[in-house]
Write a protein that holds these residues in place. Sequence first.
Motif, short mmCIF file in Angstrom:
data_model
loop_
_atom_site.label_atom_id
_atom_site.label_comp_id
_atom_site.label_asym_id
_atom_site.label_seq_id
_atom_site.Cartn_x
_atom_site.Cartn_y
_atom_site.Cartn_z
N LEU A 159 0.84 -1.19 0.00
CA LEU A 159 0.00 0.00 0.00
C LEU A 159 0.88 1.25 0.00
N GLU A 160 0.53 2.20 -0.85
CA GLU A 160 1.21 3.48 -0.87
C GLU A 160 0.51 4.49 0.03
N VAL A 183 -1.80 1.33 -4.76
CA VAL A 183 -0.97 0.16 -4.48
C VAL A 183 0.13 0.05 -5.53
N ARG A 184 1.15 -0.74 -5.20
CA ARG A 184 2.26 -0.99 -6.12
C ARG A 184 2.70 -2.43 -6.02
N TRP A 185 3.31 -2.92 -7.10
CA TRP A 185 3.84 -4.29 -7.13
C TRP A 185 4.91 -4.35 -8.22
N PRO A 186 5.83 -5.31 -8.15
CA PRO A 186 6.88 -5.41 -9.16
C PRO A 186 6.47 -6.31 -10.32
N SER A 187 7.00 -5.98 -11.49
CA SER A 187 6.79 -6.82 -12.67
C SER A 187 7.99 -6.65 -13.59
N GLU A 188 8.77 -7.71 -13.75
CA GLU A 188 9.94 -7.71 -14.61
C GLU A 188 10.90 -6.55 -14.29
N ILE A 244 8.35 -1.17 -11.35
CA ILE A 244 7.31 -0.96 -10.33
C ILE A 244 6.03 -0.51 -11.03
N GLN A 245 4.98 -1.28 -10.80
CA GLN A 245 3.67 -0.98 -11.38
C GLN A 245 2.72 -0.47 -10.30
N TYR A 246 1.82 0.40 -10.70
CA TYR A 246 0.88 1.01 -9.76
C TYR A 246 -0.56 0.77 -10.23
N GLY A 247 -1.46 1.00 -9.31
CA GLY A 247 -2.88 0.94 -9.60
C GLY A 247 -3.62 1.27 -8.34
N PHE A 248 -4.94 1.13 -8.38
CA PHE A 248 -5.69 1.31 -7.13
C PHE A 248 -6.41 0.03 -6.76
N GLY A 250 4.15 2.03 -18.12
CA GLY A 250 4.19 3.25 -18.91
C GLY A 250 3.03 4.17 -18.72
N HIS A 251 2.07 3.79 -17.87
CA HIS A 251 0.93 4.64 -17.53
C HIS A 251 1.18 5.20 -16.13
N PRO A 252 1.48 6.48 -16.03
CA PRO A 252 1.94 7.06 -14.76
C PRO A 252 1.03 6.71 -13.58
N PRO A 253 1.68 6.40 -12.43
CA PRO A 253 3.12 6.44 -12.18
C PRO A 253 3.85 5.12 -12.43
N SER A 254 3.23 4.17 -13.12
CA SER A 254 3.91 2.90 -13.41
C SER A 254 5.15 3.12 -14.26
N GLN A 255 6.18 2.35 -13.98
CA GLN A 255 7.43 2.46 -14.72
C GLN A 255 7.35 1.71 -16.05
N GLY A 256 8.34 1.98 -16.91
CA GLY A 256 8.46 1.26 -18.16
C GLY A 256 7.89 2.03 -19.33
N SER A 257 8.02 1.42 -20.51
CA SER A 257 7.51 2.01 -21.75
C SER A 257 6.15 1.41 -22.07
#
Length: 306
Positions: free
Chosen positions: A34-35, A49-54, A57-61, A113-120
Motif C-alpha cells: 500500500l502506498e 498500491v504498487r507491485w513489481p513486474s519484470e 514498479i507498477q501502480y494501480g488502485f 508506462g501509464h503514470p506512475p507505473s514504470q516502463g515504456s
Amino acid sequence: MRWLALLLLLGAVQAQQTIAELRARSYGEGELTLERTLAQNRDFTRYLVRWPSEGLIQYGFMNVPSGKGPYPVVLVLHGYVNPATYRTLAYTTRYADAIARMGYVVIHPNYRGHPPSQGSPEGVFRVNYAIDVLNLAAIVRRQSGEGPLAKADGSRMGLWGHSMGGGIALRVAVVDPRVRAVVLYGSMSGDERKNASQIYYVYSGRTRGLTELNAPDERIKAISPIYHLQNARAAFSVHHGTADEQVPYAWSVELCQKLKALGKSAECFSYRDARHIFPSGSRADAIFIAKVQDFFARTLKGADRR
C-alpha cells in the motif's frame, strides 16, 4: 534493409511472447504494498498500491470492501488511454467501484508506462501489459489473506476488461488456467491480425501497428488468444453494443461462437444501438452492471459463506 530490420525486430520482441511461451513462464515475484489511502466510504476503502513486474514498479488502485471478508478478487482492466494523459482514476473507476460494492476486492492496474507505473507503454501486441497482469494475479494469490490483502481470497479470481483491456483479459485467461471468470465488454479481438489492422488503419491513422500488421501468419497464430481458447478454464461473459464505433460488434460474435464450439462456459449479450462505452445511468449500462453482478456471483461466490 528496412524490411530486414523489421524482421529482426519481430524476432527479438516476440521471442518470449507466444501463448505457449507465456504459459511456460513463472510469475509473481515480490509483493503488493500500500502506498496511501485515496478515498474511504461506507462500502469500501480505495488505496494506491504498487507491485513489481519484470524489474519495473507498477501502480494501480485497490478497492477493499468494508466488511470482514474474505472476498473474491476481480482485476479491472481499462481500455486504451493515451499514456501521456492517463490518470490512475481512469474512466473505468466507476465499474471498479460498482464491483467493490458487490463484495469483491478490486484491483485496477495502470499498466506499464501509464503514470506512475514504470516502463515504456504498449510494446508489440501489448503482451507486456498481459505479463504485468499475470504477475499481479500471481502475487495476489500468494499474498492473499495477509497484510494489504488480508481480506482477499486469491483462489477466487476474475477479470473484467473493456476494449484493449478485454484483449488483455483474454490473453491472461488462455495463459493462466486459475482465472475462474472473465467479463469482456466491447473487447478487442483475440485475433491479433484484426487488431493490428484496426489500430493501423482506424485508430492511429497509419502511425501505429505496422509491425504487428506485417507479422507472418504463423507468428499471428502463435501469439493470438483466439487460436488457444482451448487452454482457458474460465467462464466467460461477453457484452458488446451493436453500434460500437471503435471495436466491431462482429468480433464478440465470433469469439462467442468459438468458445461455444469448444464447449466452454460462455454467455453472450448484445446491446442494441449501444456504442463503445455505455453512458452512466443508461438502460444498457444498468443491464450490463446487473448481468456482471449475477455472473460473478455464480462463478466466484459459490464457496462464499459470508
